[in-house]
Design a protein around this motif. Structure first.
Motif, PDB file in Angstrom:
ATOM      1  N   UNK A  13       0.750  -1.166   0.067  1.00 42.31           N
ATOM      2  CA  UNK A  13      -0.182  -0.051   0.196  1.00 42.31           C
ATOM      3  C   UNK A  13       0.882   1.189   0.111  1.00 42.31           C
ATOM      4  N   UNK A  14       1.995   1.110   0.537  1.00 41.70           N
ATOM      5  CA  UNK A  14       2.948   2.279   0.701  1.00 41.70           C
ATOM      6  C   UNK A  14       4.038   2.316  -0.715  1.00 41.70           C
ATOM      7  N   UNK A  15       3.517   1.550  -1.432  1.00 44.22           N
ATOM      8  CA  UNK A  15       4.549   1.395  -2.476  1.00 44.22           C
ATOM      9  C   UNK A  15       6.061   1.112  -2.295  1.00 44.22           C
ATOM     10  N   UNK A  16       6.438   0.308  -1.400  1.00 48.29           N
ATOM     11  CA  UNK A  16       7.787   0.218  -0.771  1.00 48.29           C
ATOM     12  C   UNK A  16       8.321  -1.261  -1.431  1.00 48.29           C
ATOM     13  N   UNK A  17       9.548  -1.374  -1.556  1.00 51.90           N
ATOM     14  CA  UNK A  17      10.186  -2.544  -1.969  1.00 51.90           C
ATOM     15  C   UNK A  17      10.476  -3.144  -0.417  1.00 51.90           C
ATOM     16  N   UNK A  18      10.860  -4.428  -0.569  1.00 54.82           N
ATOM     17  CA  UNK A  18      11.169  -4.960   0.776  1.00 54.82           C
ATOM     18  C   UNK A  18      12.348  -4.348   1.451  1.00 54.82           C
ATOM     19  N   UNK A  19      13.295  -4.163   0.457  1.00 56.15           N
ATOM     20  CA  UNK A  19      14.387  -3.517   0.787  1.00 56.15           C
ATOM     21  C   UNK A  19      14.402  -2.216   1.423  1.00 56.15           C
ATOM     22  N   UNK A  20      13.537  -1.587   0.935  1.00 53.66           N
ATOM     23  CA  UNK A  20      13.164  -0.167   1.346  1.00 53.66           C
ATOM     24  C   UNK A  20      12.419  -0.214   2.862  1.00 53.66           C
ATOM     25  N   UNK A  21      11.763  -1.195   2.893  1.00 60.58           N
ATOM     26  CA  UNK A  21      10.757  -0.990   4.266  1.00 60.58           C
ATOM     27  C   UNK A  21      11.945  -1.527   5.162  1.00 60.58           C
ATOM     28  N   UNK A  22      12.675  -2.668   4.792  1.00 60.99           N
ATOM     29  CA  UNK A  22      13.893  -3.111   5.747  1.00 60.99           C
ATOM     30  C   UNK A  22      14.723  -2.090   6.156  1.00 60.99           C
ATOM     31  N   UNK A  23      15.322  -1.121   5.311  1.00 60.64           N
ATOM     32  CA  UNK A  23      16.078  -0.002   5.742  1.00 60.64           C
ATOM     33  C   UNK A  23      15.375   1.020   6.820  1.00 60.64           C
ATOM     34  N   UNK A  24      14.062   1.188   6.283  1.00 60.95           N
ATOM     35  CA  UNK A  24      13.374   2.296   7.093  1.00 60.95           C
ATOM     36  C   UNK A  24      13.147   1.750   8.443  1.00 60.95           C
ATOM     37  N   UNK A  25      13.099   0.482   8.907  1.00 59.53           N
ATOM     38  CA  UNK A  25      12.748   0.041  10.170  1.00 59.53           C
ATOM     39  C   UNK A  25      14.012  -0.901  10.654  1.00 59.53           C
ATOM     40  N   UNK A  26      15.126  -0.744  10.163  1.00 56.71           N
ATOM     41  CA  UNK A  26      16.366  -0.958  10.616  1.00 56.71           C
ATOM     42  C   UNK A  26      16.850  -2.650  10.338  1.00 56.71           C
ATOM     43  N   UNK A  27      15.987  -3.298   9.311  1.00 54.86           N
ATOM     44  CA  UNK A  27      16.332  -4.663   9.112  1.00 54.86           C
ATOM     45  C   UNK A  27      16.656  -4.840   7.675  1.00 54.86           C
ATOM     46  N   UNK A  28      17.184  -6.011   7.558  1.00 58.69           N
ATOM     47  CA  UNK A  28      17.381  -6.116   6.015  1.00 58.69           C
ATOM     48  C   UNK A  28      16.243  -6.626   5.211  1.00 58.69           C
ATOM     49  N   UNK A  29      16.256  -6.451   3.936  1.00 61.39           N
ATOM     50  CA  UNK A  29      14.973  -6.589   2.821  1.00 61.39           C
ATOM     51  C   UNK A  29      14.955  -8.331   2.841  1.00 61.39           C
ATOM     52  N   UNK A  30      15.773  -8.875   3.252  1.00 62.98           N
ATOM     53  CA  UNK A  30      15.749 -10.597   3.201  1.00 62.98           C
ATOM     54  C   UNK A  30      14.956 -10.837   4.457  1.00 62.98           C
ATOM     55  N   UNK A  31      15.294 -10.163   5.838  1.00 61.25           N
ATOM     56  CA  UNK A  31      14.355 -10.421   6.855  1.00 61.25           C
ATOM     57  C   UNK A  31      12.921 -10.197   6.427  1.00 61.25           C
ATOM     58  N   UNK A  32      12.500  -9.201   5.888  1.00 62.35           N
ATOM     59  CA  UNK A  32      10.986  -8.684   5.582  1.00 62.35           C
ATOM     60  C   UNK A  32      10.588  -9.644   4.604  1.00 62.35           C
ATOM     61  N   UNK A  33      11.287 -10.260   3.651  1.00 63.41           N
ATOM     62  CA  UNK A  33      11.198 -11.048   2.695  1.00 63.41           C
ATOM     63  C   UNK A  33      10.502 -12.600   3.476  1.00 63.41           C
ATOM     64  N   UNK A  34      11.462 -13.005   4.396  1.00 62.88           N
ATOM     65  CA  UNK A  34      11.290 -14.024   4.933  1.00 62.88           C
ATOM     66  C   UNK A  34      10.038 -14.195   5.954  1.00 62.88           C
ATOM     67  N   UNK A  35       9.645 -13.043   6.611  1.00 60.59           N
ATOM     68  CA  UNK A  35       8.556 -12.861   7.316  1.00 60.59           C
ATOM     69  C   UNK A  35       7.182 -12.566   6.387  1.00 60.59           C
ATOM     70  N   UNK A  36       7.349 -11.949   5.338  1.00 58.16           N
ATOM     71  CA  UNK A  36       6.202 -11.995   4.467  1.00 58.16           C
ATOM     72  C   UNK A  36       5.989 -13.286   3.986  1.00 58.16           C
ATOM     73  N   UNK A  37       6.787 -14.215   3.737  1.00 56.91           N
ATOM     74  CA  UNK A  37       6.592 -15.482   3.082  1.00 56.91           C
ATOM     75  C   UNK A  37       6.398 -16.553   4.104  1.00 56.91           C
ATOM     76  N   UNK A  38       6.359 -16.286   5.449  1.00 58.54           N
ATOM     77  CA  UNK A  38       5.979 -16.980   6.736  1.00 58.54           C
ATOM     78  C   UNK A  38       7.083 -17.955   6.960  1.00 58.54           C
TER      79      UNK A  38
END
Length: 184
Positions: A13-38
């Motif tokens: 909804x915020x038009x963010x890539x996983x890497x962008x969200x990761x950077x914004x919250x202090x985590x890697x994009x890979x961490x975000x990806x792993x969480x999103x995929x369960x």
């Protein structure tokens, strides 16, 4: 809906890539990806950072509420023991009662209450359920200890917030009258 799905929906909804969200919250994009995929469960810290970043309650991300409204600015995690103790006092709940209702060990509960341990998501969820409150209250995202239990309650709260000052006084007067009639 899973935690990963909620985070993904908020991110897209915020038009963010996983890497962008990761950077914004202090985590890697890979961490975000792993969480999103369960593949992995997020830490309390990640959930709180996502909640703060997107301006939603942690309980929304965890699927415990459909409300995206955050009542107050997030407080520091160090307030968790204070919030737990406050809620225990409100409910006149003893430590043994908390241990029994939360299904946490005595050691875990004591460490959390003493501030030695920051509870993870599972422990925070167990504590919020045992204390009949929201996770947002315990972590400081909400100053209100009362959890919304239904869509009807949420509708009432949202409509109350839209009332004028005079309308709010009238509403509260009606509530007092209903309480008086109930006790008669």
């Amino acid at each position: 809906m899973t935690v990963g799905k909620r985070i993904k929906d908020l991110r897209t909804e915020a038009n963010l890539l996983q890497s962008e969200l990761g950077k914004a919250i202090g985590f890697s994009g890979q961490v975000v990806s792993n969480i999103e995929r369960g593949y992995t469960q997020p830490s309390t810290e990640l959930v709180n950072r996502c909640a703060a970043y997107f301006g939603v309650p942690a309980d929304y991300i965890l699927g415990r509420t459909v409300s995206r409204y955050t009542a107050a600015d997030p407080a520091e995690t160090s307030e968790v023991p204070i919030k737990i103790k406050s809620r225990m006092a409100q409910l006149q709940m003893s430590l043994p009662d908390l241990i029994k209702k939360s299904n946490l060990t005595e050691e875990t509960c004591c460490d959390i209450l003493d501030g030695k341990t920051v509870p993870g998501i599972d422990a925070t969820a167990s504590l919020s359920k045992a204390l009949d409150t929201s996770m947002d209250y315990l972590v400081g995202n909400s100053e209100y200890s009362c959890a919304i239990a239904s869509e009807d309650e949420q509708d009432i709260i949202l409509r109350y917030r839209q009332l004028s000052k005079k309308g709010k006084r009238i509403f509260l007067g009606m509530m007092e009258k209903m309480e008086e009639e109930k006790t008669e």
